[in-house]
Design an enzyme around this catalytic site. Structure first.
Site, short mmCIF file in Angstrom:
data_model
loop_
_atom_site.label_atom_id
_atom_site.label_comp_id
_atom_site.label_asym_id
_atom_site.label_seq_id
_atom_site.Cartn_x
_atom_site.Cartn_y
_atom_site.Cartn_z
N GLN A 56 -10.21 -13.73 88.22
CA GLN A 56 -9.76 -12.83 87.16
C GLN A 56 -10.75 -12.90 86.00
O GLN A 56 -11.04 -13.98 85.48
CB GLN A 56 -8.37 -13.26 86.70
CG GLN A 56 -7.98 -12.92 85.27
CD GLN A 56 -7.67 -11.46 85.07
OE1 GLN A 56 -8.59 -10.66 84.98
NE2 GLN A 56 -6.40 -11.11 84.99
N SER A 72 10.41 -9.34 75.00
CA SER A 72 10.69 -7.95 75.36
C SER A 72 11.18 -7.85 76.80
O SER A 72 12.10 -7.08 77.10
CB SER A 72 9.41 -7.11 75.18
OG SER A 72 9.60 -5.80 75.65
N LEU A 79 8.64 -3.32 82.71
CA LEU A 79 8.64 -1.85 82.78
C LEU A 79 7.55 -1.30 83.67
O LEU A 79 7.64 -0.15 84.11
CB LEU A 79 8.50 -1.27 81.36
CG LEU A 79 9.59 -1.69 80.36
CD1 LEU A 79 9.35 -1.02 79.01
CD2 LEU A 79 10.97 -1.32 80.89
N GLN A 80 6.52 -2.08 83.96
CA GLN A 80 5.43 -1.60 84.82
C GLN A 80 5.12 -2.66 85.87
O GLN A 80 4.93 -3.83 85.56
CB GLN A 80 4.17 -1.31 84.01
CG GLN A 80 3.03 -0.75 84.86
CD GLN A 80 1.77 -0.51 84.03
OE1 GLN A 80 1.70 -0.88 82.88
NE2 GLN A 80 0.78 0.12 84.65
N GLU A 100 -1.72 -9.97 85.27
CA GLU A 100 -1.44 -11.40 85.10
C GLU A 100 -0.66 -11.68 83.82
O GLU A 100 0.20 -12.56 83.78
CB GLU A 100 -2.74 -12.21 85.10
CG GLU A 100 -2.49 -13.71 84.96
CD GLU A 100 -3.76 -14.54 85.08
OE1 GLU A 100 -3.74 -15.70 84.63
OE2 GLU A 100 -4.76 -14.05 85.63
N GLU A 133 -9.30 -2.67 84.91
CA GLU A 133 -8.03 -2.73 84.17
C GLU A 133 -8.23 -3.36 82.80
O GLU A 133 -7.78 -2.84 81.78
CB GLU A 133 -7.00 -3.54 84.97
CG GLU A 133 -5.64 -3.56 84.28
CD GLU A 133 -4.94 -4.91 84.39
OE1 GLU A 133 -3.73 -4.95 84.13
OE2 GLU A 133 -5.60 -5.92 84.71
#
Length: 304
Positions: A56, A72, A79-80, A100, A133
């Protein structure tokens, strides 16, 4: 003339959003935990079965920001979906391709499972998607970004042109980022920690002692232009003191350092103010007679 079969397009360079987007568009809902992983959809995978990617590019994670994300997730869930691949060394386990930070936060939040998209990527695709990303989300510090580009070039024979196309950056950006790897490790640490920017670091590369310049920039809060002027003035002389010399010099107060910075900004040359009990001295380092003449003109110029 018969139509030739279309060549299968490469997924390289399409980015994380493309890889996940094509799945989420065709997947109605994620399955219940414990069901077999779907080949082309969102799966609910056990967090303990997921491993981080050892290659990574991102190495630094802000603890406070990670805790905020965990809070959160406790409230609203993940949420993703993250992106994973089957672990090539451990059957039944998975390796993170992207996400990650969400995986770490989910563990902090105490979750047992996390939504994930499973993709069977090879080593090159794994590294490239991880870079894409993080670069697109500005998650990498400049040194991490440079090291990631270097890994793609050294391990997989990528060129700067192909890298630029893959990550959506210009070739000039790739070249300038890779230049940061010319810095000594101690200097890289300042960039990793965010104490100086990539602009400071690139400007310091022109000095005979980049580490000393970067340390000075961090300690005195110099701008990139001030670093450029410092390096320019010292290029043909010993304008930037060595670390050993600086360690012996008396520490300067904040006001003196601020005055030095102001003078350097005005003159475009290195300035050193040394003040003691019985007065002091002001040193202005110039490279040639033209620079000296310019300083003299500035000092003797009459105000209207």
């Amino acid at each position: 003339m018969a139509n030739e079969p279309k060549q299968k397009p490469s997924r390289l360079g399409r980015g994380l959003s493309a890889l996940i987007g094509e799945v989420e568009a065709s997947t109605p809902a994620k399955p219940e935990p414990g069901t077999a992983p779907a080949a082309n959809g969102v799966n609910e995978l056990s967090i303990k079965d997921i491993r981080r990617n050892p290659d990574q590019p991102r190495r630094t994670f802000d603890d406070a920001a990670l805790q905020e994300l965990a809070d959160s997730i406790r409230s609203k869930g993940v949420l993703q979906a993250i992106l994973v691949r089957p672990d090539p060394k451990e059957p039944g386990k998975y390796q993170i391709i992207a996400g990650e930070r969400r995986w770490r936060a989910a563990r902090l939040a105490g979750l047992d499972s996390i939504p994930a998209v499973v993709r069977d990527l090879n080593e090159l695709e794994l590294l490239e998607v991880g870079i894409i990303e993080n670069v697109q989300r500005a998650d990498l510090n400049p040194i991490e970004e440079a090291e990631a580009y270097e890994a793609l070039m050294n391990r997989f024979g990528r060129t700067q042109e192909s890298l630029a196309s893959s990550v959506g950056k210009s070739r000039v950006h790739i070249t300038n980022t890779l230049r940061l790897l010319q810095l000594p490790e101690a200097a890289r640490a300042y960039v990793r920690a965010g104490k100086v920017t990539a602009g400071h670091a690139r400007a310091a590369l022109g000095a005979s002692d980049p580490e000393a310049v970067i340390e000075m920039a961090a300690e005195r809060g110099l701008s990139v232009r001030e670093v450029e002027a410092l390096v320019k003035g010292a290029r043909e002389g010993d304008g930037v003191a060595s670390a050993s010399t600086r360690s012996k010099a008396p520490e300067k107060d904040v006001d003196t350092e601020a005055l030095e910075a102001d003078l350097m900004r005005q003159l475009g040359l290195q300035v050193d103010i040394r003040h003691g009990k019985n007065g002091g001295e002001l040193r202005i380092k110039y490279r040639d007679l033209e620079q000296l003449d310019d300083v003299c003109r500035r000092l003797t110029r009459r105000k209207p």
